[in-house]
Design a protein around this motif. Structure first.
Motif: not given
Length: 710
Positions: A479-504
């Motif tokens: 009744v089903a097919t199983l498929k392995s896939q790579w997906t996002s673990a976390v999608i971060r937003h800042y003020k509603g916009i997808p954001t990547v933050t870099i720290h140093s």
């Protein structure tokens, strides 16, 4: 704190065989800090007292110096009555105000001495000094208070952190005015003495030189002042910018993070390994470890992190301050290399409002591909800079996901529902709830699952059977097919916009403005993808927010400052002359910070605010004498000359007491206060010299007629 220790000792035996260990005790740090600041306060009072006694003679010097403890005691009493808590910021406010508040006493005593030298009796000298100085000192005190109003009214974390400074300075100025104008003359009437001529000879030489410059070299003097200011401003790029410095504590905080799909057990194992290696070091006294959360907020500057199974925090007590950097370097080079899958950030505690890192860059875009490309580009730029260290980003590394796609038609024909498929999968892997077990007073959920659990292979899942409502067994792959896939673990937003933050983090001695300048230069040569925008966070954002909070209340302070000066002089020309001294104070801080290798930050801004009050105060007292002589019928040359003669000594003495009183702070081991102390010292030395030149010259140029009698 002591009561807690006593209580723990009383109940320690009740918790055997468990051991209660003290890992952090804030009262010890508070006691050490207040003890050090009290030493600075007493040292500043002693230095100022010796200075005024040496300059004014022992009788007059003791009169002026006696104002300091009287004002300090009254201010502390008023602060306590108002519900204030004595902390390092409040004590620093008193230390800063010492040199300012003694100015009123110096002016009053010097005015009485000058009246005595003119042949008046003691009673007449006191009455004349009161009539001449009460109102000018009121307005000069008011203008200094007005300079601190923006800091007093500012909102936000920075304003809350530093509010004790304007509160204590304003209280000190108001109490100083009352004591100097109403109480000091009564005491001075009996105790003030006329100093010997030799004590004032060097002051006379300086004032004569200033009179000569203002009369015969006015244009040249102004050109030189403008040239000095221009050269000073050119040195501004040499300044290091810093929001708040790091704390001077023998502690290091280590934040650890594993990939997003890591289990709590794995995080506990890795962090425990790091903890044991830390405890094996000779320069580490103790370690407190929290897994899955940021733990107790044992220090006000700590940023809390979101609870997650892949994070941990270790608080490390080191042997001394020197050991902090050694531990940080060891974590960065040895431990991080040994655990490449982990992100490990080791740093000292900070001061002021918390920021995640000195350098923070937020990249935003709705296009994931462009966003990740931009993040890699900025990370490469930062990694190439020698000033940066411990560079990281929250860019999602993704995780493996098993997708189960159910064929609705076949499932319906075979009588299999989606919830039956889900229950079967959970029963095989994560487990299904099967009741509760009562352990002491805490219920523990029991789960039933296969022996393989999470380690069940995809082939085994495909072959497992699902039982429909009639009890028939149906293979999952029917009744089903199983498929392995790579997906996002976390999608971060800042003020509603997808954001990547870099720290140093920054290397010792580096400044965030230098790093950002190099980053922007590299991006000018190789711009980010068009769909990506860049925002600044960290110290740059924190400093901008703090400055904006002050600027919002600046109009109130400016209006009060202008009001006091207009009430005093009732003249826009005189107002212009006084306002011309403010740039002298602001620009004067640059040489001191550059030469002492201190960064310009919020503490230095406090120094600029204090300088404005002092310089305006000096200008008002100087200009008031000019107006007084003009009202008596003197020409402008004579009025300016008499003003310089009368006010050079008080102004120079105020500068000397303020500068010398701040030296204990300037050379203290604290990381928080030397930038502010050097800013005031440098700005005051330069602005005093320039003020004594500029104000007389501008008076000769702009004041051609007698002022209207007030």
């Amino acid at each position: 704190g002591e009561q807690i220790r006593q209580r723990i000792d009383a109940v320690r035996a009740d918790y055997q065989p468990l051991e209660i260990v003290e890992t952090f005790f804030q009262p010890d740090y508070v006691a050490d800090r207040l003890e050090g600041l009290q030493f600075n306060l007493l040292g500043s009072i002693l230095i100022i007292a010796i200075t005024v006694i040496a300059a004014l003679g022992w009788r007059n010097g003791l009169l002026v110096a006696g104002v300091l403890p009287v004002v300090a005691i009254i201010v502390l009493a008023l602060y306590n009555l108002g519900g204030g808590v004595l902390h390092q910021i409040a004590v620093i406010g008193i230390v800063i105000s010492l040199g300012i508040l003694v100015d009123n006493a110096i002016v009053v005593v010097e005015s009485i001495v000058q009246e005595l030298q003119a042949g008046r009796s003691r009673r007449e000298a006191v009455e004349s000094a009161f009539e001449q100085m009460a109102f000018p000192l009121f307005t000069s005190t008011g203008t200094t208070v007005a300079a601190f109003i923006p800091l007093l009214l500012s909102k936000g974390g920075t304003g809350d952190f530093t509010r004790g400074i304007p509160v204590m300075i304003i209280l000190s100025l108001l109490v100083s005015y009352v004591i100097s104008v109403l109480v000091l003359p009564l005491v001075a009437e009996r105790l003030v003495g006329i100093p010997k001529h030799d004590n004032q000879r060097w002051i006379k030489k300086i004032s004569d030189k200033l009179i000569y410059i203002s009369r015969y070299k006015a244009k040249l003097a102004l050109l030189l002042v403008v040239g000095v200011m221009a050269l000073t401003i050119m040195a501004f790029p040499l300044l290091k910018l810093q929001f708040f410095p790091q704390a001077d504590r023998n502690q290091v905080v280590i934040d650890m993070a594993l990939p997003g799909d890591s289990s709590l057990e794995r995080m506990a194992e890795v962090s425990a390994e790091v903890e044991q290696k830390l405890l094996a070091r000779d320069d580490v006294v103790g370690v407190m470890r929290s897994v899955g959360m940021s733990g107790f907020r044992f220090y006000y500057n700590l940023l809390a992190t979101i609870d997650s199974t892949n994070s941990a925090r270790l608080m490390v007590n080191t042997r001394d301050m020197a050991a902090n950097q050694a531990v940080i370097d060891w974590i960065t080079h040895d431990i991080q290399t040994a655990l490449p899958e982990a992100t490990i950030i080791a740093k000292r505690l900070g001061q002021g409002p918390p920021t995640p890192a000195p350098v923070e860059l937020r990249l935003q875009s709705d296009d994931p591909s462009s966003l990740y490309q931009a993040a890699d580009q900025v990370l490469a730029i930062l990694n190439a800079l020698p000033e940066t260290t411990m560079i990281r980003s929250d860019k999602d590394s993704g995780l493996a996901e098993l997708s189960v796609n159910i064929d609705k038609t076949i499932a319906q024909e075979l009588g299999v529902r989606r919830d039956q498929v889900a229950a079967s999968l959970f029963g095989q892997t994560r487990g299904l709830d099967a009741g509760e077990f009562l352990y002491s007073d805490d219920p523990i959920t029991m789960r039933v699952r296969s022996a393989a659990g999470d380690l069940t292979t995809t082939a085994e899942l495909s072959g497992q059977y699902i039982y429909n409502a009639t009890g028939q067994s149906v293979p999952l792959d029917a009744v089903a097919t199983l498929k392995s896939q790579w997906t996002s673990a976390v999608i971060r937003h800042y003020k509603g916009i997808p954001t990547v933050t870099i720290h140093s983090e920054l290397m010792p001695g580096a400044a965030y403005n230098t790093v950002l300048k190099k980053v922007f230069a590299a991006l000018d040569e190789n711009p980010l993808p068009g769909a990506v925008t860049l925002q600044l966070g960290g110290d740059a954002e924190g400093s901008a927010d703090a400055n904006r909070a002050i600027l919002k209340s600046v109009p109130i302070g400016v209006m009060l400052l202008l009001l006091f000066m207009l009430v005093q002089f009732n003249s826009f020309r005189r107002l212009t002359i006084i306002l011309a001294t403010i740039p002298l104070a602001a620009v004067g801080i640059i040489p001191g910070l550059v030469l002492s290798d201190q960064p310009f930050g919020f503490q230095s801004l406090l120094g600029v605010i204090a300088l404005i009050g002092i310089v305006v105060n000096n200008a008002i007292v100087l200009l008031d004498v000019v107006d007084a002589r003009l009202r008596e019928g003197a020409d402008i040359d004579s009025a300016v000359a008499q003003s310089i003669d009368a006010r050079t000594a008080p102004i120079l003495l105020t500068t000397a007491t303020t500068v010398l009183g701040l030296l204990p702070l300037a050379f203290s081991a604290s990381t928080l206060w030397p930038p502010m102390a050097w800013a005031i010292i440098s700005g005051l030395l330069m602005s005093t010299l320039l003020t004594l030149i500029v104000i007389p010259v501008l008076c000769r140029m702009m004041l051609k007629t007698n002022p209207v009698a007030m």
